[in-house]
Design an enzyme around this catalytic site. Structure first.
Site, PDB file in Angstrom:
ATOM      1  N   GLU A 113       0.818  -1.221   0.000  1.00 39.02           N
ATOM      2  CA  GLU A 113       0.000   0.000   0.000  1.00 39.02           C
ATOM      3  C   GLU A 113       0.852   1.272   0.000  1.00 39.02           C
ATOM      4  OE1 GLU A 113      -2.905   0.295   3.159  1.00 39.02           O
ATOM      5  OE2 GLU A 113      -3.908   1.967   2.161  1.00 39.02           O
ATOM      6  N   LYS A 160      -7.211  -0.489  11.713  1.00 36.74           N
ATOM      7  CA  LYS A 160      -6.597  -0.842  10.415  1.00 36.74           C
ATOM      8  C   LYS A 160      -5.385   0.049  10.181  1.00 36.74           C
ATOM      9  CE  LYS A 160      -6.078  -0.826   5.694  1.00 36.74           C
ATOM     10  NZ  LYS A 160      -5.226   0.063   4.900  1.00 36.74           N
ATOM     11  N   ASP A 212       4.634 -14.561  12.045  1.00 34.95           N
ATOM     12  CA  ASP A 212       3.307 -14.980  11.592  1.00 34.95           C
ATOM     13  C   ASP A 212       2.334 -13.808  11.806  1.00 34.95           C
ATOM     14  OD1 ASP A 212       0.728 -16.051  11.535  1.00 34.95           O
ATOM     15  OD2 ASP A 212       1.354 -17.977  12.385  1.00 34.95           O
ATOM     16  N   HIS A 217      -2.195  10.684   0.886  1.00 38.67           N
ATOM     17  CA  HIS A 217      -2.294   9.296   0.436  1.00 38.67           C
ATOM     18  C   HIS A 217      -2.366   9.235  -1.083  1.00 38.67           C
ATOM     19  CE1 HIS A 217      -3.318   5.106   0.476  1.00 38.67           C
ATOM     20  NE2 HIS A 217      -4.495   5.317  -0.081  1.00 38.67           N
TER      21      HIS A 217
HETATM   22  C1  LIG Z   1       1.676  10.946   3.202  1.00 35.63           C
HETATM   23  C2  LIG Z   1       2.190  11.933   4.228  1.00 35.63           C
HETATM   24  C3  LIG Z   1       3.392  11.302   4.955  1.00 35.63           C
HETATM   25  C4  LIG Z   1       2.643  13.198   3.557  1.00 35.63           C
HETATM   26  O1  LIG Z   1       3.079  14.070   4.548  1.00 35.63           O
HETATM   27  P1  LIG Z   1       3.044  15.643   4.438  1.00 35.63           P
HETATM   28  O2  LIG Z   1       2.981  16.205   5.807  1.00 35.63           O
HETATM   29  O3  LIG Z   1       2.028  16.049   3.474  1.00 35.63           O
HETATM   30  O4  LIG Z   1       4.399  15.889   3.747  1.00 35.63           O
HETATM   31  P2  LIG Z   1       5.786  16.396   4.216  1.00 35.63           P
HETATM   32  O5  LIG Z   1       6.475  16.571   2.932  1.00 35.63           O
HETATM   33  O6  LIG Z   1       5.729  17.526   5.171  1.00 35.63           O
HETATM   34  O7  LIG Z   1       6.443  15.126   4.994  1.00 35.63           O
HETATM   35  C5  LIG Z   1       6.421  14.911   6.376  1.00 35.63           C
HETATM   36  C6  LIG Z   1       7.257  13.682   6.673  1.00 35.63           C
HETATM   37  O8  LIG Z   1       6.589  12.527   6.147  1.00 35.63           O
HETATM   38  C7  LIG Z   1       7.570  11.603   5.643  1.00 35.63           C
HETATM   39  N1  LIG Z   1       7.410  11.486   4.194  1.00 35.63           N
HETATM   40  C8  LIG Z   1       6.722  12.303   3.378  1.00 35.63           C
HETATM   41  N2  LIG Z   1       6.758  11.850   2.105  1.00 35.63           N
HETATM   42  C9  LIG Z   1       7.491  10.723   2.132  1.00 35.63           C
HETATM   43  C10 LIG Z   1       7.881   9.780   1.141  1.00 35.63           C
HETATM   44  N3  LIG Z   1       7.527   9.911  -0.139  1.00 35.63           N
HETATM   45  N4  LIG Z   1       8.611   8.739   1.524  1.00 35.63           N
HETATM   46  C11 LIG Z   1       8.993   8.568   2.808  1.00 35.63           C
HETATM   47  N5  LIG Z   1       8.654   9.419   3.789  1.00 35.63           N
HETATM   48  C12 LIG Z   1       7.910  10.475   3.457  1.00 35.63           C
HETATM   49  C13 LIG Z   1       8.923  12.173   6.000  1.00 35.63           C
HETATM   50  O9  LIG Z   1       9.310  11.722   7.277  1.00 35.63           O
HETATM   51  C14 LIG Z   1       8.615  13.649   6.016  1.00 35.63           C
HETATM   52  O10 LIG Z   1       9.555  14.399   6.751  1.00 35.63           O
HETATM   53  P3  LIG Z   1      10.922  14.892   6.028  1.00 35.63           P
HETATM   54  O11 LIG Z   1      11.776  13.660   5.919  1.00 35.63           O
HETATM   55  O12 LIG Z   1      10.549  15.415   4.679  1.00 35.63           O
HETATM   56  O13 LIG Z   1      11.482  15.911   6.942  1.00 35.63           O
HETATM   57  C15 LIG Z   1       1.076  12.330   5.270  1.00 35.63           C
HETATM   58  O14 LIG Z   1       0.032  12.943   4.594  1.00 35.63           O
HETATM   59  C16 LIG Z   1       0.577  11.164   6.064  1.00 35.63           C
HETATM   60  O15 LIG Z   1       1.231  10.705   6.995  1.00 35.63           O
HETATM   61  N6  LIG Z   1      -0.624  10.680   5.732  1.00 35.63           N
HETATM   62  C17 LIG Z   1      -1.200   9.466   6.308  1.00 35.63           C
HETATM   63  C18 LIG Z   1      -1.191   8.402   5.241  1.00 35.63           C
HETATM   64  C19 LIG Z   1      -1.692   7.063   5.690  1.00 35.63           C
HETATM   65  O16 LIG Z   1      -2.058   6.826   6.828  1.00 35.63           O
HETATM   66  N7  LIG Z   1      -1.710   6.139   4.744  1.00 35.63           N
HETATM   67  C20 LIG Z   1      -2.197   4.804   4.936  1.00 35.63           C
HETATM   68  C21 LIG Z   1      -3.324   4.559   3.958  1.00 35.63           C
HETATM   69  S1  LIG Z   1      -4.855   5.216   4.574  1.00 35.63           S
HETATM   70  C22 LIG Z   1      -5.336   3.942   5.647  1.00 35.63           C
HETATM   71  O17 LIG Z   1      -5.300   2.802   5.266  1.00 35.63           O
HETATM   72  C23 LIG Z   1      -5.515   4.180   7.125  1.00 35.63           C
HETATM   73  C24 LIG Z   1      -6.592   5.082   7.662  1.00 35.63           C
HETATM   74  C25 LIG Z   1      -6.324   6.490   7.302  1.00 35.63           C
HETATM   75  O18 LIG Z   1      -7.868   4.717   7.201  1.00 35.63           O
HETATM   76  C26 LIG Z   1      -6.523   4.904   9.175  1.00 35.63           C
HETATM   77  C27 LIG Z   1      -7.544   5.686   9.942  1.00 35.63           C
HETATM   78  O19 LIG Z   1      -8.618   5.974   9.414  1.00 35.63           O
HETATM   79  O20 LIG Z   1      -7.257   5.954  11.152  1.00 35.63           O
HETATM   80  N1  LIG Z   2      -2.049 -20.557  16.025  1.00 33.48           N
HETATM   81  C1  LIG Z   2      -0.811 -20.225  15.615  1.00 33.48           C
HETATM   82  O1  LIG Z   2      -0.418 -19.077  15.680  1.00 33.48           O
HETATM   83  C2  LIG Z   2       0.101 -21.290  15.103  1.00 33.48           C
HETATM   84  C3  LIG Z   2       1.320 -20.927  14.560  1.00 33.48           C
HETATM   85  N2  LIG Z   2       2.212 -21.863  14.116  1.00 33.48           N
HETATM   86  C4  LIG Z   2       3.500 -21.523  13.523  1.00 33.48           C
HETATM   87  O2  LIG Z   2       4.507 -21.828  14.497  1.00 33.48           O
HETATM   88  C5  LIG Z   2       5.714 -21.142  14.190  1.00 33.48           C
HETATM   89  C6  LIG Z   2       6.285 -20.524  15.445  1.00 33.48           C
HETATM   90  O3  LIG Z   2       6.497 -21.532  16.393  1.00 33.48           O
HETATM   91  P1  LIG Z   2       7.854 -21.589  17.218  1.00 33.48           P
HETATM   92  O4  LIG Z   2       7.689 -22.662  18.240  1.00 33.48           O
HETATM   93  O5  LIG Z   2       8.250 -20.250  17.705  1.00 33.48           O
HETATM   94  O6  LIG Z   2       8.907 -21.907  16.115  1.00 33.48           O
HETATM   95  P2  LIG Z   2       9.791 -23.179  15.837  1.00 33.48           P
HETATM   96  O7  LIG Z   2       9.026 -24.422  15.768  1.00 33.48           O
HETATM   97  O8  LIG Z   2      10.670 -22.810  14.710  1.00 33.48           O
HETATM   98  O9  LIG Z   2      10.612 -23.302  17.196  1.00 33.48           O
HETATM   99  C7  LIG Z   2      11.499 -22.408  17.668  1.00 33.48           C
HETATM  100  C8  LIG Z   2      12.695 -23.219  18.128  1.00 33.48           C
HETATM  101  O10 LIG Z   2      13.849 -22.392  18.132  1.00 33.48           O
HETATM  102  C9  LIG Z   2      14.796 -22.978  18.993  1.00 33.48           C
HETATM  103  N3  LIG Z   2      15.502 -21.918  19.684  1.00 33.48           N
HETATM  104  C10 LIG Z   2      16.785 -21.552  19.453  1.00 33.48           C
HETATM  105  N4  LIG Z   2      17.146 -20.546  20.247  1.00 33.48           N
HETATM  106  C11 LIG Z   2      16.084 -20.243  21.023  1.00 33.48           C
HETATM  107  C12 LIG Z   2      15.852 -19.272  22.038  1.00 33.48           C
HETATM  108  N5  LIG Z   2      16.798 -18.428  22.443  1.00 33.48           N
HETATM  109  N6  LIG Z   2      14.626 -19.202  22.587  1.00 33.48           N
HETATM  110  C13 LIG Z   2      13.640 -20.028  22.188  1.00 33.48           C
HETATM  111  N7  LIG Z   2      13.809 -20.981  21.252  1.00 33.48           N
HETATM  112  C14 LIG Z   2      15.029 -21.098  20.658  1.00 33.48           C
HETATM  113  C15 LIG Z   2      14.012 -23.886  19.960  1.00 33.48           C
HETATM  114  O11 LIG Z   2      14.354 -25.216  19.680  1.00 33.48           O
HETATM  115  P3  LIG Z   2      15.499 -25.968  20.497  1.00 33.48           P
HETATM  116  O12 LIG Z   2      15.428 -25.488  21.908  1.00 33.48           O
HETATM  117  O13 LIG Z   2      15.164 -27.397  20.356  1.00 33.48           O
HETATM  118  O14 LIG Z   2      16.784 -25.557  19.830  1.00 33.48           O
HETATM  119  C16 LIG Z   2      12.568 -23.646  19.567  1.00 33.48           C
HETATM  120  O15 LIG Z   2      11.780 -24.782  19.695  1.00 33.48           O
HETATM  121  C17 LIG Z   2       5.350 -20.105  13.165  1.00 33.48           C
HETATM  122  O16 LIG Z   2       5.805 -20.561  11.908  1.00 33.48           O
HETATM  123  C18 LIG Z   2       3.814 -20.106  13.195  1.00 33.48           C
HETATM  124  O17 LIG Z   2       3.301 -19.707  11.933  1.00 33.48           O
HETATM  125  C19 LIG Z   2       1.943 -23.203  14.257  1.00 33.48           C
HETATM  126  C20 LIG Z   2       0.745 -23.609  14.776  1.00 33.48           C
HETATM  127  C21 LIG Z   2      -0.288 -22.722  15.205  1.00 33.48           C
END
Ligand SMILES: CC(C)(COP(=O)([O-])OP(=O)([O-])OC[C@H]1O[C@@H](n2cnc3c(N)ncnc32)[C@H](O)[C@@H]1OP(=O)([O-])[O-])[C@@H](O)C(=O)NCCC(=O)NCCSC(=O)C[C@@](C)(O)CC(=O)[O-]
Ligand SMILES: NC(=O)C1=CN([C@@H]2O[C@H](COP(=O)(O)OP(=O)(O)OC[C@H]3O[C@@H](n4cnc5c(N)ncnc54)[C@H](OP(=O)(O)O)[C@@H]3O)[C@@H](O)[C@H]2O)C=CC1
Length: 416
Positions: free
Chosen positions: A76, A256, A272, A369
């Site tokens: 997006e 969202k 995940d 946006h």
């Molecule tokens: C779009 C902006 C950022 C414009 O922002 P702006 O204020 O019009 O523009 P700006 O030129 O003053 O930019 C401000 C800062 O935005 C960043 N920025 C600005 N442009 C860029 C770019 N091209 N690439 C990377 N970063 C950018 C950057 O950090 C910049 O600072 P600077 O670096 O210039 O000092 C602003 O209008 C904004 O934040 N809008 C919100 C957009 C958004 O939420 N989009 C998601 C889709 S809509 C949605 O799905 C969610 C929603 C909205 O429904 C959630 C809700 O309802 O609560």
């Molecule tokens: N409802 C859900 O969300 C479900 C999700 N999943 C999936 O399960 C996966 C995640 O499960 P998860 O058990 O985390 O992953 P893994 O099965 O990959 O297990 C992680 C393994 O990493 C090893 N490990 C190494 N270092 C560490 C550490 N410092 N701390 C902990 N573990 C370590 C451990 O094995 P060892 O100690 O033997 O080395 C551990 O079992 C994801 O892919 C997810 O999509 C699966 C089923 C249901």
């Protein structure tokens, strides 16, 4: 030149020069060493091809005093710009402060046809120490790492179901697989030694033992825009957050916006995202009414925001090792643990929410946006790489963001 005005190659060079990409991560991004077909075929069933998504970076996200560059994967337009925008505003105040309330996972064994629920519950609780031992024996390696099953609780559901909840310290993993192994071992013990009727056992994605809070405090002067004073904009942001507490229609959209950032950062981290989405949405309805996950209020001359949600993210396990890009992303983000990841992802959610609310209550969402969305519209209309910039500029001039207009303008360009 601003980072986002640079070419892709310049951006990679900047990140390397600033020390955010080491040589191996730089080479990885530069040469696009993505997933191979062979690896993909090992990861999913009936594999056909790869489905690429763009990855960008939200820069300078200040979390607990440290700057992070956060990789984000999303289709997006404007999401990454908005996260950067929100992070920039927050950095003019405290940046993001975070607090991890706990980091444990919950798994459930569901018992059915329980004749005496209260009595069975008490019996199970009396057997807790033994059942925890059974769980830990099923996955001894996590115990060696200092984790393992820590608690067992029992809840009565309806008139004849019980949920036996196992609470596990999963250390650096998300823990689903290890938890499921433990749960099945305990379920088997319950069936064989107590003749309990186990319906199923599986972890719960309602990860209320893995809550994290991100908050920020920003001077209202940061929000000054055109004719609106900073305190007026801040007050409107608070009002918007209040509406999301009152109305599920608005709350879903508010959330969202938060998940725009969270999902994108979670995907880039190899975690995940369905697990995170379902947990976040369940948490939003925790008191029986679906509400916005974040809240904003004004305190003196500061805007104060906070977001709490379950983020049971793994730094190891899952796809973190099978998708090679994840390790490069962990380096880029400066993330060294599951706790780091939880903090940074929560901060991105709040940054995203702030940017969206500010846009909504001031210029409206379409201005920022659509300025970025226009590029996608140009591509959808069939513009080639050389035509995209021209067509995007034309669409912004006409302020008509529809496919018909885009195609018409493109046809005119080609005829000229
Ligand atoms: C779009 C902006 C950022 C414009 O922002 P702006 O204020 O019009 O523009 P700006 O030129 O003053 O930019 C401000 C800062 O935005 C960043 N920025 C600005 N442009 C860029 C770019 N091209 N690439 C990377 N970063 C950018 C950057 O950090 C910049 O600072 P600077 O670096 O210039 O000092 C602003 O209008 C904004 O934040 N809008 C919100 C957009 C958004 O939420 N989009 C998601 C889709 S809509 C949605 O799905 C969610 C929603 C909205 O429904 C959630 C809700 O309802 O609560
Ligand atoms: N409802 C859900 O969300 C479900 C999700 N999943 C999936 O399960 C996966 C995640 O499960 P998860 O058990 O985390 O992953 P893994 O099965 O990959 O297990 C992680 C393994 O990493 C090893 N490990 C190494 N270092 C560490 C550490 N410092 N701390 C902990 N573990 C370590 C451990 O094995 P060892 O100690 O033997 O080395 C551990 O079992 C994801 O892919 C997810 O999509 C699966 C089923 C249901």
């Amino acid at each position: 030149m601003k980072f986002y005005q640079q070419s892709r190659l310049q951006r990679l060079t900047t990140l390397r020069q600033e020390g955010h990409l080491d040589n191996s991560a730089y080479q990885y991004f530069l040469n696009d060493q993505g997933l191979t077909q062979e690896r993909a075929n090992q990861l999913v069933e009936n594999q056909l091809t790869l489905f690429p998504l763009p990855e960008g970076v939200a820069r300078q996200v200040l979390v607990d005093g440290e700057m992070h560059d956060v990789p984000m994967v999303t289709e997006e337009p404007s999401v990454i710009a908005a996260a950067s925008n929100g992070a920039k505003m927050a950095a003019q105040g405290t940046g993001f402060q975070t607090k991890i309330q706990n980091r444990q996972m919950i798994g459930q064994i569901i018992l059915e046809n329980v004749a005496q629920p209260e009595r069975t519950k008490q019996n199970l609780l009396m057997d807790k120490t033994h059942l925890l031992e059974v769980a830990n024996a099923a996955h001894p390696s996590i115990v060696k790492r200092g984790g393992g099953a820590k608690d067992l609780r029992v809840r009565i559901l309806g008139s004849a179901f019980l949920s036996v909840d196992l609470i596990v310290d999963v250390k650096q993993a998300m823990g689903a697989n290890m938890l499921n192994t433990m749960l099945e071992a305990v379920a088997s013990e319950l069936t064989t030694t107590r003749q309990d009727n186990c319906l199923m056992s599986i972890l719960s994605n309602y990860a209320t033992e893995s809550l994290v809070t991100a908050s920020c405090v920003i001077p209202v002067s940061v929000f000054e825009i055109q004719r609106l004073a900073g305190n007026q904009v801040a007050a409107k942001i608070c009002a918007a957050s209040q509406v999301a507490q009152l109305d599920p229609y608005r709350a879903a959209t508010h959330n969202k916006g938060i998940m725009n950032g969270i999902d994108a950062a979670v995907i880039a981290s190899g975690n995940d995202f369905r697990a995170i989405e379902s947990g976040a949405q369940a948490y939003a309805a925790r008191d029986g009414q679906y509400r916005g996950l974040s809240q904003w209020h004004v305190h003196e001359d500061k805007l104060v925001g906070a977001l709490t949600l379950p983020l049971p993210l793994g730094f190891v396990g899952g796809a973190t090792k099978t998708l090679p890009i994840v390790q490069a992303n962990q380096k880029l983000a400066g993330i060294n643990s599951a706790e780091d990841l939880m903090r940074v992802v929560a901060a991105i959610g709040l940054a995203q929410n702030l940017a969206a609310l500010k846009a909504l209550v001031t210029t409206g969402i379409q201005k920022g946006h659509m300025a970025l969305q226009a590029k996608s519209l140009a591509i959808s209309a069939g513009a080639t790489t050389n035509e995209v910039q021209w067509l995007t500029a034309k669409l912004l001039q006409t302020k008509k963001f529809d496919l018909r207009t885009a195609k018409l303008l493109l046809r005119k360009l080609r005829q000229a």
